[in-house]
Write an enzyme that holds these catalytic residues in place. Structure first.
Site, PDB file in Angstrom:
ATOM      1  N   ASN A 252      -3.666  -0.660   8.363  1.00  0.00           N
ATOM      2  CA  ASN A 252      -2.389  -0.340   7.679  1.00  0.00           C
ATOM      3  C   ASN A 252      -1.731   0.841   8.457  1.00  0.00           C
ATOM      4  OD1 ASN A 252      -2.730  -2.620   6.324  1.00  0.00           O
ATOM      5  ND2 ASN A 252      -2.762  -1.662   4.356  1.00  0.00           N
TER       6      ASN A 252
ATOM      7  N   HIS B 182     -10.086 -10.402   9.902  1.00  0.00           N
ATOM      8  CA  HIS B 182      -9.015  -9.334  10.055  1.00  0.00           C
ATOM      9  C   HIS B 182      -9.711  -8.331  11.097  1.00  0.00           C
ATOM     10  CE1 HIS B 182      -5.178  -8.024   8.974  1.00  0.00           C
ATOM     11  NE2 HIS B 182      -5.385  -7.026   8.128  1.00  0.00           N
TER      12      HIS B 182
ATOM     13  N   ASN C 111       0.363  -6.013   9.014  1.00  0.00           N
ATOM     14  CA  ASN C 111       0.354  -4.448   8.954  1.00  0.00           C
ATOM     15  C   ASN C 111      -0.168  -3.758   9.884  1.00  0.00           C
ATOM     16  OD1 ASN C 111       1.595  -4.923   6.419  1.00  0.00           O
ATOM     17  ND2 ASN C 111      -0.468  -5.184   5.371  1.00  0.00           N
TER      18      ASN C 111
ATOM     19  N   TYR D 269      -8.202   2.560   9.368  1.00  0.00           N
ATOM     20  CA  TYR D 269      -7.880   1.381   8.790  1.00  0.00           C
ATOM     21  C   TYR D 269      -6.748   0.599   9.215  1.00  0.00           C
ATOM     22  CZ  TYR D 269     -11.310   2.319   5.393  1.00  0.00           C
ATOM     23  OH  TYR D 269     -12.597   2.768   4.652  1.00  0.00           O
TER      24      TYR D 269
ATOM     25  N   TYR E  56     -16.610  -4.820   6.211  1.00  0.00           N
ATOM     26  CA  TYR E  56     -15.490  -5.564   6.848  1.00  0.00           C
ATOM     27  C   TYR E  56     -15.854  -6.031   8.322  1.00  0.00           C
ATOM     28  CZ  TYR E  56     -12.295  -3.250   3.755  1.00  0.00           C
ATOM     29  OH  TYR E  56     -11.619  -2.657   2.398  1.00  0.00           O
TER      30      TYR E  56
END
Length: 190
Positions: free
Chosen positions: A66, A20, A112, A64, A15
């Protein structure tokens, strides 16, 4: 006074350079400028530096995206920092790539990470820097888009955007949200 900068993103090498993770990229860039190093802490990696008689803490949640709220709530409480003295840095698909907007509060707009923070804090009244990542994706392609790496053209421009974001963060540290909004939000419209 203590301040808290919260960069949102996802942990893991897959990531690192995704859209993001722009919140992580910005606080990493600022940490390098301030010669601060991130260390693993509870629910986040953390770093700190002193600026303008303020102790500035930076966190990158390890929960993470979320579940970012769990980390944010913990570090606000642990460091005894009022939410108004925090700034969350987050990617935003409603803004063109590289455009930035400071806001003292706001809805999660389907993000989120912001949704998790609002849930954990029982409020959407927390300052944030929204960083545009564009929205060049087909219907139903949001997840793939935000979790994909920046393209070649974006990578060429990214350094300048990271530098500008850090200027905004330092203005916020120096004078607060209204000062930084007055200095930078109008320029972003031009």
């Amino acid at each position: 006074m203590k301040l808290l900068l919260i960069g949102l993103g996802n942990i893991g090498v897959e990531y690192v350079h995704t859209r993001h993770n722009v919140g992580f990229l910005i606080v990493d860039y600022l940490a390098a400028q301030q010669k601060a190093s991130f260390r693993l802490g509870r629910l986040a990696t953390t770093a700190a530096f002193t600026y303008n008689n303020h102790q500035v803490y930076m966190v990158k949640p390890t929960t993470y995206m979320n579940d970012s709220g769990k980390s944010v709530r913990y570090w606000l409480h642990h460091l005894k920092i009022p939410v108004e003295q925090s700034l969350t840095i987050v990617d935003d698909i409603t803004l063109p790539f590289g455009k930035m907007r400071l806001r003292p509060k706001g809805a999660d707009a389907g993000h989120n990470g912001l949704k998790s923070i609002a849930h954990a804090l029982h409020s959407d009244h927390y300052p944030r820097l929204r960083v545009g990542i564009g929205n060049d994706f087909p219907k139903g392609g949001l997840s793939d888009f935000v979790l994909s790496d920046f393209n070649t053209k974006e990578l060429q421009e990214l350094g300048g955007h990271l530098d500008r974001a850090c200027q905004i963060l330092m203005a916020w540290c120096r004078g607060g949200i209204v000062h930084a909004m007055n200095q930078f939000n109008a320029k972003e419209v031009e």
